[in-house]
Write a protein that holds these residues in place. Structure first.
Motif, PDB file in Angstrom:
ATOM      1  N   LEU A   1      64.537  66.725  57.960  1.00 33.13           N
ATOM      2  CA  LEU A   1      66.055  67.040  58.198  1.00 33.13           C
ATOM      3  C   LEU A   1      66.418  67.042  59.673  1.00 33.13           C
ATOM      4  O   LEU A   1      66.615  67.803  60.282  1.00 33.13           O
ATOM      5  N   CYS A   2      65.957  65.763  60.043  1.00 32.96           N
ATOM      6  CA  CYS A   2      66.076  65.295  61.573  1.00 32.96           C
ATOM      7  C   CYS A   2      66.381  63.979  61.911  1.00 32.96           C
ATOM      8  O   CYS A   2      65.688  63.265  61.019  1.00 32.96           O
ATOM      9  N   MET A   3      67.104  63.617  62.773  1.00 33.12           N
ATOM     10  CA  MET A   3      67.572  62.198  62.980  1.00 33.12           C
ATOM     11  C   MET A   3      68.161  61.770  64.178  1.00 33.12           C
ATOM     12  O   MET A   3      68.736  62.783  64.680  1.00 33.12           O
ATOM     13  N   PRO A   4      68.382  60.658  64.548  1.00 29.79           N
ATOM     14  CA  PRO A   4      69.124  60.356  65.929  1.00 29.79           C
ATOM     15  C   PRO A   4      70.685  60.336  65.562  1.00 29.79           C
ATOM     16  O   PRO A   4      71.094  59.902  64.276  1.00 29.79           O
ATOM     17  N   SER A   5      71.516  60.481  66.521  1.00 28.21           N
ATOM     18  CA  SER A   5      72.966  60.301  66.465  1.00 28.21           C
ATOM     19  C   SER A   5      73.471  59.886  67.577  1.00 28.21           C
ATOM     20  O   SER A   5      73.220  60.192  68.715  1.00 28.21           O
TER      21      SER A   5
ATOM     22  N   VAL B   1      82.886  54.077  67.829  1.00 23.33           N
ATOM     23  CA  VAL B   1      81.834  53.712  66.766  1.00 23.33           C
ATOM     24  C   VAL B   1      80.691  54.926  66.691  1.00 23.33           C
ATOM     25  O   VAL B   1      80.406  55.848  67.800  1.00 23.33           O
ATOM     26  N   GLY B   2      80.237  55.202  65.610  1.00 26.33           N
ATOM     27  CA  GLY B   2      79.294  56.267  65.278  1.00 26.33           C
ATOM     28  C   GLY B   2      78.247  55.947  64.133  1.00 26.33           C
ATOM     29  O   GLY B   2      78.637  55.319  63.339  1.00 26.33           O
ATOM     30  N   VAL B   3      76.907  56.254  64.501  1.00 27.03           N
ATOM     31  CA  VAL B   3      75.750  55.973  63.630  1.00 27.03           C
ATOM     32  C   VAL B   3      75.137  56.979  63.433  1.00 27.03           C
ATOM     33  O   VAL B   3      74.346  57.527  64.750  1.00 27.03           O
ATOM     34  N   ILE B   4      74.905  57.451  62.404  1.00 22.59           N
ATOM     35  CA  ILE B   4      73.715  58.591  62.048  1.00 22.59           C
ATOM     36  C   ILE B   4      72.657  57.974  60.963  1.00 22.59           C
ATOM     37  O   ILE B   4      73.029  57.661  59.976  1.00 22.59           O
TER      38      ILE B   4
ATOM     39  N   MET C   1      72.782  76.028  55.180  1.00 19.54           N
ATOM     40  CA  MET C   1      72.143  76.120  56.706  1.00 19.54           C
ATOM     41  C   MET C   1      71.146  75.181  56.766  1.00 19.54           C
ATOM     42  O   MET C   1      70.127  75.345  56.295  1.00 19.54           O
ATOM     43  N   ILE C   2      71.596  73.873  57.217  1.00 16.96           N
ATOM     44  CA  ILE C   2      70.366  72.737  57.041  1.00 16.96           C
ATOM     45  C   ILE C   2      69.888  72.515  58.373  1.00 16.96           C
ATOM     46  O   ILE C   2      68.478  72.037  58.442  1.00 16.96           O
ATOM     47  N   GLY C   3      70.505  72.816  59.364  1.00 17.11           N
ATOM     48  CA  GLY C   3      69.893  72.725  60.624  1.00 17.11           C
ATOM     49  C   GLY C   3      69.787  71.594  61.312  1.00 17.11           C
ATOM     50  O   GLY C   3      69.025  71.172  62.418  1.00 17.11           O
ATOM     51  N   SER C   4      70.477  70.765  61.112  1.00 15.75           N
ATOM     52  CA  SER C   4      70.977  69.282  61.579  1.00 15.75           C
ATOM     53  C   SER C   4      72.454  69.079  61.734  1.00 15.75           C
ATOM     54  O   SER C   4      72.983  68.956  60.809  1.00 15.75           O
ATOM     55  N   ALA C   5      73.110  69.354  62.779  1.00 10.86           N
ATOM     56  CA  ALA C   5      74.667  69.058  62.957  1.00 10.86           C
ATOM     57  C   ALA C   5      74.703  67.619  62.505  1.00 10.86           C
ATOM     58  O   ALA C   5      75.899  67.378  61.396  1.00 10.86           O
ATOM     59  N   ALA C   6      74.219  66.592  62.885  1.00 13.53           N
ATOM     60  CA  ALA C   6      74.345  65.251  62.590  1.00 13.53           C
ATOM     61  C   ALA C   6      74.501  65.102  60.972  1.00 13.53           C
ATOM     62  O   ALA C   6      75.373  64.583  60.571  1.00 13.53           O
ATOM     63  N   LEU C   7      73.275  65.775  60.380  1.00 11.25           N
ATOM     64  CA  LEU C   7      73.211  65.640  58.940  1.00 11.25           C
ATOM     65  C   LEU C   7      74.223  66.244  58.234  1.00 11.25           C
ATOM     66  O   LEU C   7      74.802  65.561  57.108  1.00 11.25           O
ATOM     67  N   MET C   8      74.689  67.384  58.496  1.00 12.01           N
ATOM     68  CA  MET C   8      75.830  68.041  57.952  1.00 12.01           C
ATOM     69  C   MET C   8      77.084  67.465  57.940  1.00 12.01           C
ATOM     70  O   MET C   8      77.870  67.210  57.161  1.00 12.01           O
ATOM     71  N   LEU C   9      77.404  66.797  59.122  1.00  8.17           N
ATOM     72  CA  LEU C   9      78.655  65.969  59.212  1.00  8.17           C
ATOM     73  C   LEU C   9      78.651  64.896  58.545  1.00  8.17           C
ATOM     74  O   LEU C   9      79.485  64.456  57.610  1.00  8.17           O
TER      75      LEU C   9
END
Length: 334
Positions: A172-176, A187-190, A257-265
């Motif tokens: 549950l982690c990734m670049p934003s 432009v946005g990429v997750i 509660m997932i712990g990654s704002a990028a993923l939740m968005l």
């Protein structure tokens, strides 16, 4: 703000955190997709009276953002079993690994190889704390105000969103990665390397996941909403979150509660979640996700229902309409 019995919200937080296990298991990694920029391009329009670069420039920005995100994602996957903590930043809940700066360096080099005059703001360039974060985006925006049109671009990057998840080997982690033009995200990429899901948005063209159009959920009442929240490291925002939890939880279907704002968005943008709110986030946490939600048909605001911008720290992203207002009203009761 109303006072609460501390034992009650802490129990609720435990229940919310346990629910993450089911979330992780719910999404198997699908097959990989190849992007065809021409196939997803639509006629360029200006939404919210936002001035946009040319269509050709937007295509180039998107292509580089995808490439950079996937390169960082490969580094994350190569260390998916977990990583040692290099140091803590603001406190013991705010972590940095050796992999964070490596991912940021990879993204920066990829971006600047094509756009050497563009400004770049990465999380790992900024000292810890909300004051330093706010000052960093303010300085970059001032720099852009003094630039000509050709240099009025700012890349806003979180190399690993969800570092605590990453440290403990949770997928549950990734670049934003986001690009702002004249102060507006265009432009946005997750890129979620664990599930091979690449969420993209270009202003005026809609939002996609792996090249297919996505849209926010269709829930029309707060009682049907699946809402996500953060676990903020700062004490002030943590207390505010604890106070809001017992007010909001009885009104919604469930809270995650997932712990990654990028993923939740991103999951709000494609309808897996109805909404996500948090009391204190930096521009790199939210920039890419903000355009995903707006281009997917949702609302991205502060907690006073003013449209989100790069200076906003208290955020709520949702499918919009009645649900958005109901969530903000509930948070206002806390």
């Amino acid at each position: 703000m109303a006072t609460t019995n501390p034992s009650c919200p802490l129990l609720l937080l435990l229940l919310v955190s346990l629910a993450v296990v089911s979330v992780v298991d719910s999404f198997a990694a699908p097959k990989s997709y190849n992007f065809n920029l021409k196939s997803i391009a639509r006629p360029m329009t200006s939404s919210n009276n936002i001035e946009l670069p040319s269509q050709e420039t937007l295509d180039s920005l998107l292509s580089v953002a995808i490439t950079a995100s996937k390169q960082a994602g490969e580094i994350i996957l190569g260390n998916a079993g977990g990583a040692d903590v290099l140091k803590s930043k603001a406190n013991s809940r705010d972590l940095l690994t050796l992999i964070d700066p490596l991912c940021e360096k990879t993204i920066r080099e990829t971006v600047l190889a094509t756009f050497p005059t563009h400004a770049f703001l990465g999380e790992e360039d900024v000292p810890p704390g909300k004051e330093a974060s706010a000052a960093a985006i303010e300085a970059k925006l001032k720099q852009l105000n003094d630039a000509d049109d050709n240099d009025n671009y700012l890349w806003i990057v979180d190399p690993i969103d969800g570092t605590s998840n990453f440290v403990h080997g949770m997928p549950l982690c990734m670049p934003s990665v986001a690009v702002a033009y004249k102060g507006e995200v265009v432009v946005g990429v997750i890129h979620d390397p664990h599930r091979m899901e690449t969420f993209t948005a270009v202003r005026g063209r809609g939002a996609q996941m792996n090249g297919e159009s996505i849209s926010v959920g269709e829930q029309s009442d707060i009682g049907d909403a699946i809402v996500a929240m953060g676990s903020p490291p700062a004490e002030e925002s943590m207390k505010m979150s604890l106070a809001a939890l017992p007010v909001l939880m009885p009104k919604v279907r469930t809270i995650r509660m997932i712990g990654s704002a990028a993923l939740m968005l991103a999951w709000v943008a494609n309808g897996r979640l109805t909404a996500y709110w948090e009391y204190d986030l930096s521009s790199w946490d939210v920039a890419a996700g903000s355009i995903l939600i707006e281009e997917a048909g949702g609302s991205m605001t502060d907690l006073n229902d003013e449209r989100w911008n790069l200076r906003t720290r208290k955020i709520c992203g949702s499918n919009g309409g009645k649900v958005h207002k109901q969530i903000l009203e509930a948070l206002g009761e806390a």
